[in-house]
Write an enzyme that holds these catalytic residues in place. Structure first.
Site, PDB file in Angstrom:
ATOM      1  N   ASN A  42       0.790  -1.236   0.000  1.00  0.00           N
ATOM      2  CA  ASN A  42       0.000   0.000   0.000  1.00  0.00           C
ATOM      3  C   ASN A  42       0.822   1.286   0.000  1.00  0.00           C
ATOM      4  OD1 ASN A  42       0.757  -0.599   2.639  1.00  0.00           O
ATOM      5  ND2 ASN A  42      -1.053   0.367   3.524  1.00  0.00           N
ATOM      6  N   GLY A  75       3.053  -5.367   7.304  1.00  0.00           N
ATOM      7  CA  GLY A  75       2.061  -6.104   6.539  1.00  0.00           C
ATOM      8  C   GLY A  75       0.928  -6.559   7.443  1.00  0.00           C
ATOM      9  N   GLU A 123       5.059  -4.085  12.003  1.00  0.00           N
ATOM     10  CA  GLU A 123       4.123  -2.965  11.816  1.00  0.00           C
ATOM     11  C   GLU A 123       2.909  -3.544  11.107  1.00  0.00           C
ATOM     12  OE1 GLU A 123       4.646  -0.020  13.027  1.00  0.00           O
ATOM     13  OE2 GLU A 123       6.756  -0.233  13.571  1.00  0.00           O
ATOM     14  N   CYS A 166      -2.949   1.505   6.760  1.00  0.00           N
ATOM     15  CA  CYS A 166      -3.040   0.782   8.039  1.00  0.00           C
ATOM     16  C   CYS A 166      -3.709   1.625   9.122  1.00  0.00           C
ATOM     17  CB  CYS A 166      -1.663   0.333   8.482  1.00  0.00           C
ATOM     18  SG  CYS A 166      -0.460   1.661   8.440  1.00  0.00           S
TER      19      CYS A 166
HETATM   20  P1  NAP Z   1       0.708  -9.035   3.555  1.00  0.00           P
HETATM   21  O1  NAP Z   1      -0.122  -9.887   2.692  1.00  0.00           O
HETATM   22  O2  NAP Z   1       0.924  -9.433   4.964  1.00  0.00           O
HETATM   23  O3  NAP Z   1       2.123  -8.912   2.795  1.00  0.00           O
HETATM   24  C1  NAP Z   1       3.143  -8.088   3.287  1.00  0.00           C
HETATM   25  C2  NAP Z   1       4.470  -8.619   2.803  1.00  0.00           C
HETATM   26  O4  NAP Z   1       4.707  -9.890   3.395  1.00  0.00           O
HETATM   27  C3  NAP Z   1       4.534  -8.840   1.295  1.00  0.00           C
HETATM   28  O5  NAP Z   1       5.820  -8.524   0.834  1.00  0.00           O
HETATM   29  C4  NAP Z   1       4.267 -10.321   1.169  1.00  0.00           C
HETATM   30  O6  NAP Z   1       4.769 -10.894  -0.009  1.00  0.00           O
HETATM   31  C5  NAP Z   1       5.021 -10.824   2.378  1.00  0.00           C
HETATM   32  N1  NAP Z   1       4.638 -12.171   2.820  1.00  0.00           N
HETATM   33  C6  NAP Z   1       3.536 -12.885   2.529  1.00  0.00           C
HETATM   34  N2  NAP Z   1       3.578 -14.073   3.151  1.00  0.00           N
HETATM   35  C7  NAP Z   1       4.722 -14.128   3.846  1.00  0.00           C
HETATM   36  C8  NAP Z   1       5.333 -15.073   4.721  1.00  0.00           C
HETATM   37  N3  NAP Z   1       4.771 -16.253   4.968  1.00  0.00           N
HETATM   38  N4  NAP Z   1       6.520 -14.763   5.288  1.00  0.00           N
HETATM   39  C9  NAP Z   1       7.112 -13.579   5.043  1.00  0.00           C
HETATM   40  N5  NAP Z   1       6.581 -12.629   4.227  1.00  0.00           N
HETATM   41  C10 NAP Z   1       5.407 -12.903   3.643  1.00  0.00           C
HETATM   42  O7  NAP Z   1       0.177  -7.533   3.573  1.00  0.00           O
HETATM   43  P2  NAP Z   1      -0.281  -6.629   2.359  1.00  0.00           P
HETATM   44  O8  NAP Z   1      -1.596  -7.129   1.875  1.00  0.00           O
HETATM   45  O9  NAP Z   1       0.816  -6.444   1.375  1.00  0.00           O
HETATM   46  O10 NAP Z   1      -0.456  -5.224   3.098  1.00  0.00           O
HETATM   47  C11 NAP Z   1      -1.591  -4.902   3.805  1.00  0.00           C
HETATM   48  C12 NAP Z   1      -1.387  -5.068   5.294  1.00  0.00           C
HETATM   49  O11 NAP Z   1      -0.254  -4.324   5.726  1.00  0.00           O
HETATM   50  C13 NAP Z   1      -2.555  -4.513   6.095  1.00  0.00           C
HETATM   51  O12 NAP Z   1      -2.871  -5.387   7.136  1.00  0.00           O
HETATM   52  C14 NAP Z   1      -2.007  -3.203   6.638  1.00  0.00           C
HETATM   53  O13 NAP Z   1      -2.639  -2.744   7.800  1.00  0.00           O
HETATM   54  C15 NAP Z   1      -0.591  -3.558   6.875  1.00  0.00           C
HETATM   55  N6  NAP Z   1       0.212  -2.334   6.962  1.00  0.00           N
HETATM   56  C16 NAP Z   1       0.691  -1.924   8.179  1.00  0.00           C
HETATM   57  C17 NAP Z   1       1.420  -0.747   8.266  1.00  0.00           C
HETATM   58  C18 NAP Z   1       2.003  -0.254   9.561  1.00  0.00           C
HETATM   59  O14 NAP Z   1       2.920   0.559   9.520  1.00  0.00           O
HETATM   60  N7  NAP Z   1       1.518  -0.687  10.710  1.00  0.00           N
HETATM   61  C19 NAP Z   1       1.630   0.025   7.135  1.00  0.00           C
HETATM   62  C20 NAP Z   1       1.096  -0.420   5.923  1.00  0.00           C
HETATM   63  C21 NAP Z   1       0.399  -1.609   5.852  1.00  0.00           C
HETATM   64  P3  NAP Z   1       3.783 -11.219  -1.239  1.00  0.00           P
HETATM   65  O15 NAP Z   1       3.254  -9.922  -1.709  1.00  0.00           O
HETATM   66  O16 NAP Z   1       4.691 -11.881  -2.205  1.00  0.00           O
HETATM   67  O17 NAP Z   1       2.701 -12.134  -0.723  1.00  0.00           O
END
Ligand code: NAP
Length: 473
Positions: A152, A228, A248, A282
Protein backbone atom coordinates in the site's frame (compact mmCIF):
# COMPACT_ATOMS: atom_id res chain seq x y z
CA UNK A 1 11.99 1.23 -18.01
CA UNK A 2 9.71 -1.75 -18.67
CA UNK A 3 11.84 -4.51 -17.20
CA UNK A 4 12.76 -4.57 -13.51
CA UNK A 5 15.36 -7.26 -12.80
CA UNK A 6 16.25 -7.96 -9.17
CA UNK A 7 19.36 -6.24 -7.79
CA UNK A 8 21.76 -8.59 -6.04
CA UNK A 9 25.31 -7.53 -5.19
CA UNK A 10 24.98 -4.56 -7.51
CA UNK A 11 24.01 -6.74 -10.50
CA UNK A 12 20.79 -7.21 -12.44
CA UNK A 13 19.46 -10.73 -11.88
CA UNK A 14 16.85 -12.41 -14.05
CA UNK A 15 15.37 -15.88 -13.74
CA UNK A 16 13.46 -18.04 -16.19
CA UNK A 17 10.22 -17.06 -14.44
CA UNK A 18 9.14 -13.64 -15.69
CA UNK A 19 5.90 -12.05 -14.48
CA UNK A 20 3.91 -9.00 -15.57
CA UNK A 21 3.10 -6.36 -12.97
CA UNK A 22 -0.33 -4.91 -13.74
CA UNK A 23 -2.08 -1.63 -13.07
CA UNK A 24 -4.72 -2.63 -10.48
CA UNK A 25 -7.27 -0.24 -12.03
CA UNK A 26 -7.58 -2.04 -15.38
CA UNK A 27 -5.03 -4.84 -15.49
CA UNK A 28 -2.83 -3.17 -18.12
CA UNK A 29 0.85 -4.24 -17.95
CA UNK A 30 3.24 -1.77 -16.30
CA UNK A 31 6.48 -3.76 -16.05
CA UNK A 32 8.13 -7.17 -16.04
CA UNK A 33 9.76 -8.70 -12.99
CA UNK A 34 11.48 -12.02 -12.36
CA UNK A 35 10.56 -14.39 -9.58
CA UNK A 36 13.34 -15.32 -7.18
CA UNK A 37 13.89 -18.93 -6.18
CA UNK A 38 15.91 -20.07 -3.20
CA UNK A 39 19.13 -19.66 -5.23
CA UNK A 40 18.56 -15.92 -5.71
CA UNK A 41 17.50 -15.40 -2.10
CA UNK A 42 20.66 -17.20 -0.93
CA UNK A 43 22.73 -15.04 -3.29
CA UNK A 44 21.12 -11.86 -1.92
CA UNK A 45 21.80 -12.90 1.68
CA UNK A 46 25.40 -13.79 0.76
CA UNK A 47 25.87 -10.41 -0.96
CA UNK A 48 24.48 -8.61 2.10
CA UNK A 49 26.61 -10.69 4.47
CA UNK A 50 29.70 -9.76 2.42
CA UNK A 51 28.73 -6.06 2.44
CA UNK A 52 27.87 -5.95 6.16
CA UNK A 53 31.52 -5.61 7.38
CA UNK A 54 32.05 -2.89 4.75
CA UNK A 55 28.98 -1.01 5.96
CA UNK A 56 30.06 -1.42 9.57
CA UNK A 57 33.34 0.35 8.80
CA UNK A 58 31.74 3.29 6.99
CA UNK A 59 31.84 6.49 9.01
CA UNK A 60 28.67 8.18 10.16
CA UNK A 61 29.55 11.01 7.81
CA UNK A 62 29.74 8.63 4.83
CA UNK A 63 26.40 6.98 5.68
CA UNK A 64 24.76 10.34 6.18
CA UNK A 65 26.05 11.65 2.85
CA UNK A 66 24.86 8.57 0.91
CA UNK A 67 21.38 8.97 2.43
CA UNK A 68 21.39 12.70 1.71
CA UNK A 69 22.36 12.06 -1.91
CA UNK A 70 19.56 9.47 -2.16
CA UNK A 71 17.16 12.12 -0.84
CA UNK A 72 18.34 14.67 -3.41
CA UNK A 73 18.18 12.21 -6.29
CA UNK A 74 14.74 10.92 -5.34
CA UNK A 75 13.44 14.50 -5.09
CA UNK A 76 14.83 15.15 -8.58
CA UNK A 77 13.05 12.02 -9.89
CA UNK A 78 9.75 12.84 -8.19
CA UNK A 79 7.51 12.49 -11.24
CA UNK A 80 9.10 9.32 -12.56
CA UNK A 81 8.93 7.64 -9.15
CA UNK A 82 5.36 8.84 -8.50
CA UNK A 83 4.28 7.29 -11.80
CA UNK A 84 5.96 3.98 -10.87
CA UNK A 85 4.25 3.96 -7.45
CA UNK A 86 0.86 4.90 -8.90
CA UNK A 87 1.22 2.22 -11.59
CA UNK A 88 2.21 -0.62 -9.29
CA UNK A 89 -0.28 -0.04 -6.45
CA UNK A 90 -3.02 1.89 -8.26
CA UNK A 91 -3.06 4.88 -5.92
CA UNK A 92 -4.06 8.23 -7.43
CA UNK A 93 -1.13 10.19 -8.82
CA UNK A 94 -1.56 13.02 -6.31
CA UNK A 95 -1.22 10.52 -3.44
CA UNK A 96 1.76 8.87 -5.16
CA UNK A 97 3.47 12.28 -5.40
CA UNK A 98 2.80 12.81 -1.70
CA UNK A 99 4.31 9.39 -0.99
CA UNK A 100 7.49 10.32 -2.89
CA UNK A 101 7.71 13.56 -0.89
CA UNK A 102 7.36 11.59 2.34
CA UNK A 103 9.96 9.05 1.24
CA UNK A 104 12.33 12.00 0.68
CA UNK A 105 11.61 13.14 4.24
CA UNK A 106 12.26 9.65 5.58
CA UNK A 107 15.64 9.59 3.83
CA UNK A 108 16.47 13.07 5.10
CA UNK A 109 15.63 12.13 8.70
CA UNK A 110 17.65 8.92 8.31
CA UNK A 111 20.60 10.94 7.04
CA UNK A 112 20.31 13.30 10.02
CA UNK A 113 19.97 10.46 12.51
CA UNK A 114 23.20 8.91 11.21
CA UNK A 115 24.95 11.98 12.68
CA UNK A 116 23.38 11.33 16.07
CA UNK A 117 24.19 7.62 16.37
CA UNK A 118 25.95 7.31 19.71
CA UNK A 119 25.82 5.53 23.04
CA UNK A 120 25.92 7.02 26.51
CA UNK A 121 28.14 7.23 29.55
CA UNK A 122 27.06 4.81 32.30
CA UNK A 123 27.36 6.15 35.88
CA UNK A 124 29.17 3.06 37.18
CA UNK A 125 30.06 4.42 40.62
CA UNK A 126 26.39 4.96 41.42
CA UNK A 127 26.73 1.35 42.58
CA UNK A 128 29.12 0.65 45.52
CA UNK A 129 30.82 -2.03 43.44
CA UNK A 130 31.31 0.43 40.56
CA UNK A 131 33.96 2.55 42.30
CA UNK A 132 36.90 3.25 40.01
CA UNK A 133 35.12 2.02 36.88
CA UNK A 134 34.15 4.06 33.83
CA UNK A 135 31.75 2.73 31.24
CA UNK A 136 30.05 3.69 28.05
CA UNK A 137 27.72 2.06 25.57
CA UNK A 138 28.30 1.70 21.85
CA UNK A 139 25.52 1.19 19.31
CA UNK A 140 26.71 -1.39 16.82
CA UNK A 141 25.00 -2.51 13.60
CA UNK A 142 23.32 -5.91 13.64
CA UNK A 143 24.74 -7.03 10.26
CA UNK A 144 22.13 -8.17 7.72
CA UNK A 145 18.56 -6.89 8.03
CA UNK A 146 15.72 -8.57 6.12
CA UNK A 147 13.06 -5.99 5.16
CA UNK A 148 9.62 -7.22 4.05
CA UNK A 149 7.15 -4.57 2.87
CA UNK A 150 3.47 -4.39 1.84
CA UNK A 151 1.75 -3.10 -1.29
CA UNK A 152 0.00 0.00 0.00
CA UNK A 153 2.97 2.39 0.48
CA UNK A 154 5.57 0.53 -1.56
CA UNK A 155 8.10 3.35 -1.52
CA UNK A 156 7.87 5.15 1.81
CA UNK A 157 7.46 2.06 3.98
CA UNK A 158 10.51 0.54 2.28
CA UNK A 159 12.45 3.74 3.04
CA UNK A 160 11.35 3.46 6.70
CA UNK A 161 13.34 0.23 6.82
CA UNK A 162 16.20 0.84 4.39
CA UNK A 163 17.01 4.42 5.54
CA UNK A 164 17.49 3.59 9.26
CA UNK A 165 19.16 0.23 8.50
CA UNK A 166 21.83 1.92 6.38
CA UNK A 167 22.20 4.83 8.82
CA UNK A 168 22.92 2.24 11.51
CA UNK A 169 25.58 0.56 9.33
CA UNK A 170 23.67 -2.56 8.31
CA UNK A 171 23.26 -4.26 4.94
CA UNK A 172 19.76 -5.06 3.69
CA UNK A 173 17.87 -7.69 1.74
CA UNK A 174 14.55 -6.12 0.70
CA UNK A 175 11.54 -8.20 -0.31
CA UNK A 176 8.77 -5.93 -1.62
CA UNK A 177 5.17 -7.11 -2.05
CA UNK A 178 4.74 -9.20 -5.20
CA UNK A 179 2.20 -6.76 -6.61
CA UNK A 180 4.41 -3.67 -6.06
CA UNK A 181 8.09 -4.40 -6.77
CA UNK A 182 8.87 -1.62 -9.29
CA UNK A 183 9.83 1.25 -6.97
CA UNK A 184 11.95 -1.15 -4.88
CA UNK A 185 14.11 -2.05 -7.87
CA UNK A 186 14.38 1.61 -8.90
CA UNK A 187 15.49 2.57 -5.37
CA UNK A 188 18.19 -0.12 -5.26
CA UNK A 189 19.68 1.34 -8.45
CA UNK A 190 19.32 4.87 -7.12
CA UNK A 191 21.20 4.02 -3.91
CA UNK A 192 24.04 2.44 -5.89
CA UNK A 193 24.32 5.62 -7.98
CA UNK A 194 24.61 7.52 -4.69
CA UNK A 195 27.72 5.57 -3.64
CA UNK A 196 26.20 2.79 -1.51
CA UNK A 197 28.66 -0.14 -1.43
CA UNK A 198 27.66 -3.04 -3.67
CA UNK A 199 25.59 -5.65 -1.85
CA UNK A 200 24.55 -3.24 0.91
CA UNK A 201 21.04 -3.14 -0.55
CA UNK A 202 19.67 -6.15 -2.44
CA UNK A 203 16.15 -6.53 -3.78
CA UNK A 204 14.58 -9.94 -4.34
CA UNK A 205 11.16 -10.17 -5.99
CA UNK A 206 8.80 -13.09 -5.66
CA UNK A 207 6.36 -14.90 -3.41
CA UNK A 208 6.31 -13.92 0.26
CA UNK A 209 5.86 -17.43 1.59
CA UNK A 210 9.11 -18.86 0.25
CA UNK A 211 11.32 -15.75 0.31
CA UNK A 212 10.02 -14.71 3.72
CA UNK A 213 10.68 -18.11 5.25
CA UNK A 214 14.20 -18.21 3.83
CA UNK A 215 14.98 -14.76 5.28
CA UNK A 216 13.51 -15.71 8.64
CA UNK A 217 15.41 -19.00 8.86
CA UNK A 218 18.84 -17.98 7.52
CA UNK A 219 21.15 -17.40 10.51
CA UNK A 220 23.08 -14.67 8.65
CA UNK A 221 19.95 -12.47 8.71
CA UNK A 222 19.97 -10.93 12.18
CA UNK A 223 16.69 -9.04 12.05
CA UNK A 224 13.38 -9.10 10.19
CA UNK A 225 11.63 -5.76 9.91
CA UNK A 226 8.15 -6.49 8.60
CA UNK A 227 5.20 -4.32 7.62
CA UNK A 228 2.06 -6.10 6.54
CA UNK A 229 -0.89 -8.09 7.78
CA UNK A 230 -1.22 -9.42 11.32
CA UNK A 231 -1.59 -12.94 9.97
CA UNK A 232 1.86 -12.93 8.32
CA UNK A 233 3.42 -10.89 11.12
CA UNK A 234 2.39 -13.36 13.81
CA UNK A 235 3.70 -16.21 11.68
CA UNK A 236 7.11 -14.51 11.32
CA UNK A 237 7.22 -13.80 15.08
CA UNK A 238 6.51 -17.44 15.85
CA UNK A 239 9.19 -18.72 13.47
CA UNK A 240 11.92 -16.17 14.19
CA UNK A 241 13.27 -17.60 17.46
CA UNK A 242 15.89 -15.25 18.90
CA UNK A 243 16.12 -13.17 15.74
CA UNK A 244 15.19 -9.54 16.30
CA UNK A 245 11.76 -8.77 14.80
CA UNK A 246 9.78 -5.57 14.42
CA UNK A 247 6.20 -5.82 13.24
CA UNK A 248 4.12 -2.96 11.82
CA UNK A 249 0.70 -4.54 11.33
CA UNK A 250 -2.88 -3.53 10.66
CA UNK A 251 -5.72 -1.87 12.55
CA UNK A 252 -9.36 -0.76 12.48
CA UNK A 253 -8.59 2.77 13.65
CA UNK A 254 -11.19 4.78 15.51
CA UNK A 255 -11.87 8.45 16.13
CA UNK A 256 -14.20 9.98 18.73
CA UNK A 257 -16.12 13.15 17.82
CA UNK A 258 -17.42 14.98 20.89
CA UNK A 259 -20.37 17.37 20.72
CA UNK A 260 -18.08 20.38 21.25
CA UNK A 261 -15.88 19.46 18.26
CA UNK A 262 -15.20 21.89 15.45
CA UNK A 263 -17.06 20.05 12.67
CA UNK A 264 -15.70 22.36 9.97
CA UNK A 265 -12.32 20.89 10.86
CA UNK A 266 -13.34 17.35 11.86
CA UNK A 267 -15.58 16.34 8.94
CA UNK A 268 -13.17 17.00 6.03
CA UNK A 269 -10.29 15.41 7.95
CA UNK A 270 -12.40 12.31 8.71
CA UNK A 271 -13.44 12.06 5.04
CA UNK A 272 -9.81 12.32 3.91
CA UNK A 273 -8.67 9.87 6.59
CA UNK A 274 -11.31 7.31 5.62
CA UNK A 275 -10.81 7.21 1.87
CA UNK A 276 -7.16 7.99 1.09
CA UNK A 277 -5.83 5.23 -1.17
CA UNK A 278 -9.35 3.73 -1.04
CA UNK A 279 -8.93 2.98 2.66
CA UNK A 280 -5.88 0.78 2.01
CA UNK A 281 -3.92 2.49 4.75
CA UNK A 282 -3.04 0.78 8.04
CA UNK A 283 -4.30 3.83 9.96
CA UNK A 284 -7.33 4.49 7.78
CA UNK A 285 -10.29 5.86 9.74
CA UNK A 286 -12.59 2.85 9.90
CA UNK A 287 -14.72 3.50 12.98
CA UNK A 288 -16.13 6.92 13.90
CA UNK A 289 -17.89 7.28 17.25
CA UNK A 290 -19.97 10.47 17.33
CA UNK A 291 -21.73 11.97 20.31
CA UNK A 292 -25.43 11.22 19.77
CA UNK A 293 -26.33 14.94 20.09
CA UNK A 294 -24.46 15.76 16.85
CA UNK A 295 -24.68 12.39 15.08
CA UNK A 296 -27.23 13.38 12.40
CA UNK A 297 -25.46 16.61 11.50
CA UNK A 298 -22.11 14.81 11.36
CA UNK A 299 -23.43 12.03 9.11
CA UNK A 300 -25.11 14.50 6.77
CA UNK A 301 -21.95 16.58 6.41
CA UNK A 302 -19.75 13.48 6.09
CA UNK A 303 -21.91 12.01 3.30
CA UNK A 304 -21.78 15.35 1.47
CA UNK A 305 -17.98 15.39 1.82
CA UNK A 306 -17.61 11.82 0.55
CA UNK A 307 -19.79 12.65 -2.47
CA UNK A 308 -17.23 15.28 -3.56
CA UNK A 309 -14.51 12.68 -4.12
CA UNK A 310 -13.74 12.03 -7.77
CA UNK A 311 -13.41 8.37 -8.78
CA UNK A 312 -11.23 7.56 -11.76
CA UNK A 313 -8.02 6.40 -13.38
CA UNK A 314 -5.07 6.66 -10.99
CA UNK A 315 -2.93 8.54 -13.50
CA UNK A 316 -5.52 11.31 -13.89
CA UNK A 317 -4.15 14.09 -11.64
CA UNK A 318 -7.67 15.05 -10.52
CA UNK A 319 -8.61 11.54 -9.26
CA UNK A 320 -9.25 11.15 -5.51
CA UNK A 321 -10.40 7.52 -5.42
CA UNK A 322 -9.12 4.75 -7.61
CA UNK A 323 -9.10 0.99 -7.41
CA UNK A 324 -8.27 -1.52 -4.72
CA UNK A 325 -5.21 -3.68 -5.26
CA UNK A 326 -7.22 -6.53 -6.90
CA UNK A 327 -10.77 -7.31 -8.01
CA UNK A 328 -10.78 -10.04 -5.35
CA UNK A 329 -10.10 -7.49 -2.61
CA UNK A 330 -12.90 -5.28 -3.95
CA UNK A 331 -15.26 -8.26 -3.90
CA UNK A 332 -14.24 -8.99 -0.30
CA UNK A 333 -15.00 -5.41 0.77
CA UNK A 334 -18.33 -5.56 -1.10
CA UNK A 335 -19.25 -8.74 0.80
CA UNK A 336 -18.34 -7.13 4.15
CA UNK A 337 -20.66 -4.21 3.36
CA UNK A 338 -23.44 -6.67 2.47
CA UNK A 339 -22.85 -8.56 5.73
CA UNK A 340 -23.15 -5.34 7.78
CA UNK A 341 -26.35 -4.29 5.97
CA UNK A 342 -27.84 -7.75 6.51
CA UNK A 343 -27.03 -7.44 10.23
CA UNK A 344 -28.96 -4.13 10.45
CA UNK A 345 -26.50 -1.37 9.43
CA UNK A 346 -27.71 1.43 7.14
CA UNK A 347 -25.73 2.11 3.96
CA UNK A 348 -25.97 5.90 3.96
CA UNK A 349 -23.88 6.33 0.80
CA UNK A 350 -21.68 4.58 -1.75
CA UNK A 351 -20.56 0.97 -1.64
CA UNK A 352 -21.18 0.11 -5.30
CA UNK A 353 -18.40 -1.91 -6.95
CA UNK A 354 -17.20 -1.69 -10.52
CA UNK A 355 -14.33 -4.09 -11.20
CA UNK A 356 -11.65 -3.34 -8.62
CA UNK A 357 -13.11 0.08 -7.67
CA UNK A 358 -15.61 0.75 -4.88
CA UNK A 359 -17.52 3.96 -4.32
CA UNK A 360 -16.69 5.46 -0.88
CA UNK A 361 -19.16 3.78 1.49
CA UNK A 362 -20.70 5.30 4.63
CA UNK A 363 -22.44 2.93 7.06
CA UNK A 364 -24.29 3.90 10.21
CA UNK A 365 -25.65 1.88 13.10
CA UNK A 366 -23.13 -0.90 12.48
CA UNK A 367 -23.39 -3.85 14.91
CA UNK A 368 -20.15 -4.58 16.82
CA UNK A 369 -19.94 -8.22 15.77
CA UNK A 370 -19.74 -7.71 11.98
CA UNK A 371 -16.37 -7.68 10.24
CA UNK A 372 -16.54 -3.96 9.36
CA UNK A 373 -16.55 -3.25 13.10
CA UNK A 374 -14.07 -5.76 14.42
CA UNK A 375 -11.64 -6.62 11.61
CA UNK A 376 -9.38 -4.50 9.41
CA UNK A 377 -11.46 -3.52 6.34
CA UNK A 378 -8.64 -2.13 4.15
CA UNK A 379 -11.22 -0.62 1.80
CA UNK A 380 -13.09 2.65 1.18
CA UNK A 381 -15.67 2.41 3.95
CA UNK A 382 -16.40 3.85 7.34
CA UNK A 383 -18.72 2.79 10.19
CA UNK A 384 -20.29 5.75 12.02
CA UNK A 385 -21.94 4.91 15.35
CA UNK A 386 -23.45 7.09 18.09
CA UNK A 387 -22.51 7.11 21.80
CA UNK A 388 -23.92 8.87 24.88
CA UNK A 389 -20.94 9.33 27.22
CA UNK A 390 -17.21 9.72 26.73
CA UNK A 391 -16.62 6.64 28.91
CA UNK A 392 -18.75 4.63 26.51
CA UNK A 393 -16.85 6.02 23.50
CA UNK A 394 -13.48 5.10 25.05
CA UNK A 395 -14.75 1.60 25.77
CA UNK A 396 -15.92 1.23 22.15
CA UNK A 397 -12.55 2.41 20.79
CA UNK A 398 -10.73 -0.07 23.04
CA UNK A 399 -13.07 -2.88 22.05
CA UNK A 400 -10.69 -3.98 19.31
CA UNK A 401 -7.96 -6.54 19.00
CA UNK A 402 -5.89 -3.82 17.27
CA UNK A 403 -4.22 -0.70 18.68
CA UNK A 404 -2.25 1.34 16.15
CA UNK A 405 -3.52 4.94 16.38
CA UNK A 406 -6.76 6.61 17.52
CA UNK A 407 -7.99 10.17 17.84
CA UNK A 408 -10.52 12.54 19.36
CA UNK A 409 -12.09 15.80 18.24
CA UNK A 410 -13.03 18.05 21.15
CA UNK A 411 -12.38 21.60 22.36
CA UNK A 412 -12.17 20.34 25.96
CA UNK A 413 -8.56 19.49 26.85
CA UNK A 414 -9.66 17.62 29.97
CA UNK A 415 -11.70 15.19 27.89
CA UNK A 416 -8.91 14.96 25.31
CA UNK A 417 -6.24 13.97 27.83
CA UNK A 418 -8.57 11.60 29.65
CA UNK A 419 -9.08 9.77 26.37
CA UNK A 420 -5.34 9.97 25.55
CA UNK A 421 -4.56 8.20 28.83
CA UNK A 422 -7.27 5.55 28.58
CA UNK A 423 -7.21 4.55 24.92
CA UNK A 424 -4.83 1.65 24.38
CA UNK A 425 -2.91 2.45 21.16
CA UNK A 426 0.60 3.27 19.95
CA UNK A 427 -0.32 6.85 19.03
CA UNK A 428 -3.18 9.14 20.07
CA UNK A 429 -4.14 12.26 18.12
CA UNK A 430 -6.07 15.21 19.58
CA UNK A 431 -8.07 17.23 17.05
CA UNK A 432 -6.57 15.15 14.28
CA UNK A 433 -7.52 11.88 12.61
CA UNK A 434 -5.61 8.68 13.48
CA UNK A 435 -4.46 8.51 9.86
CA UNK A 436 -2.07 11.38 10.55
CA UNK A 437 1.62 10.56 10.42
CA UNK A 438 4.81 12.49 9.82
CA UNK A 439 7.87 10.43 9.20
CA UNK A 440 10.11 11.32 12.12
CA UNK A 441 7.56 10.50 14.83
CA UNK A 442 7.61 7.20 16.73
CA UNK A 443 5.09 5.01 14.97
CA UNK A 444 3.85 1.53 15.76
CA UNK A 445 1.14 -0.40 17.52
CA UNK A 446 0.07 -2.40 20.53
CA UNK A 447 -2.02 -5.58 20.65
CA UNK A 448 -2.42 -7.15 17.19
CA UNK A 449 -1.11 -3.98 15.53
CA UNK A 450 2.47 -4.97 16.13
CA UNK A 451 5.63 -4.57 18.16
CA UNK A 452 8.49 -2.10 17.89
CA UNK A 453 8.54 1.44 16.56
CA UNK A 454 9.44 3.07 13.27
CA UNK A 455 10.50 6.62 12.49
CA UNK A 456 14.25 6.74 11.73
CA UNK A 457 15.40 7.59 15.29
CA UNK A 458 13.35 4.77 16.80
CA UNK A 459 14.01 2.24 14.02
CA UNK A 460 17.76 2.79 14.46
CA UNK A 461 17.40 1.79 18.12
CA UNK A 462 15.77 -1.46 16.96
CA UNK A 463 18.43 -2.00 14.30
CA UNK A 464 21.49 -1.66 16.54
CA UNK A 465 22.93 -3.69 19.39
CA UNK A 466 23.96 -1.95 22.61
CA UNK A 467 27.46 -2.97 23.71
CA UNK A 468 28.85 -1.99 27.11
CA UNK A 469 32.53 -1.09 27.37
CA UNK A 470 33.78 -0.88 30.97
CA UNK A 471 37.26 0.28 32.05
CA UNK A 472 38.81 -0.10 35.47
CA UNK A 473 41.23 2.79 35.91
P1 NAP B 1 0.71 -9.04 3.55
O1 NAP B 1 -0.12 -9.89 2.69
O2 NAP B 1 0.92 -9.43 4.96
O3 NAP B 1 2.12 -8.91 2.79
C1 NAP B 1 3.14 -8.09 3.29
C2 NAP B 1 4.47 -8.62 2.80
O4 NAP B 1 4.71 -9.89 3.40
C3 NAP B 1 4.53 -8.84 1.29
O5 NAP B 1 5.82 -8.52 0.83
C4 NAP B 1 4.27 -10.32 1.17
O6 NAP B 1 4.77 -10.89 -0.01
C5 NAP B 1 5.02 -10.82 2.38
N1 NAP B 1 4.64 -12.17 2.82
C6 NAP B 1 3.54 -12.88 2.53
N2 NAP B 1 3.58 -14.07 3.15
C7 NAP B 1 4.72 -14.13 3.85
C8 NAP B 1 5.33 -15.07 4.72
N3 NAP B 1 4.77 -16.25 4.97
N4 NAP B 1 6.52 -14.76 5.29
C9 NAP B 1 7.11 -13.58 5.04
N5 NAP B 1 6.58 -12.63 4.23
C10 NAP B 1 5.41 -12.90 3.64
O7 NAP B 1 0.18 -7.53 3.57
P2 NAP B 1 -0.28 -6.63 2.36
O8 NAP B 1 -1.60 -7.13 1.87
O9 NAP B 1 0.82 -6.44 1.38
O10 NAP B 1 -0.46 -5.22 3.10
C11 NAP B 1 -1.59 -4.90 3.80
C12 NAP B 1 -1.39 -5.07 5.29
O11 NAP B 1 -0.25 -4.32 5.73
C13 NAP B 1 -2.55 -4.51 6.10
O12 NAP B 1 -2.87 -5.39 7.14
C14 NAP B 1 -2.01 -3.20 6.64
O13 NAP B 1 -2.64 -2.74 7.80
C15 NAP B 1 -0.59 -3.56 6.88
N6 NAP B 1 0.21 -2.33 6.96
C16 NAP B 1 0.69 -1.92 8.18
C17 NAP B 1 1.42 -0.75 8.27
C18 NAP B 1 2.00 -0.25 9.56
O14 NAP B 1 2.92 0.56 9.52
N7 NAP B 1 1.52 -0.69 10.71
C19 NAP B 1 1.63 0.02 7.13
C20 NAP B 1 1.10 -0.42 5.92
C21 NAP B 1 0.40 -1.61 5.85
P3 NAP B 1 3.78 -11.22 -1.24
O15 NAP B 1 3.25 -9.92 -1.71
O16 NAP B 1 4.69 -11.88 -2.21
O17 NAP B 1 2.70 -12.13 -0.72
Amino acid sequence: MTEYPMRIGGQDVRTSEARQVELPYDGSPVGTIYLAGSEQVAAAIAAAAAAAPVMRETTLDERSRILRRAHDRLAAQREEMALAVSSECGKPLKEARAEVDRACQTLLFSSEEAHRLCGEVVPMDASPAGKGRWAMTLREPLGVVGAITPFNFPLNLAMHKIGPALAAGNAVVHKPASSTPLSAVLMARLFEECGLPKGALNVVTGPGGSIGDQLVFDPRVKMITFTGSAEVGVRIRNLAGLKRVTLELGSNSAVIVEDDADLDEAVPRCVAGSYAHSGQVCISVQRIFVNRRIRDEFVERFVAGAAQLKIGHPHDPSTDISSLITVGEAERVESWIAEAVEAGARLAAGGRRQGSTIQPAVLTGVPPEVRISCREAFGPLVAINAYDTLDEAIRLVNDSEYGLQAGIYTRDLGKAFLAARRVHVGGFLINEVPSYRVDQMPYGGVKLSGAGREGPKYAIEEMTEVKLVCWKG
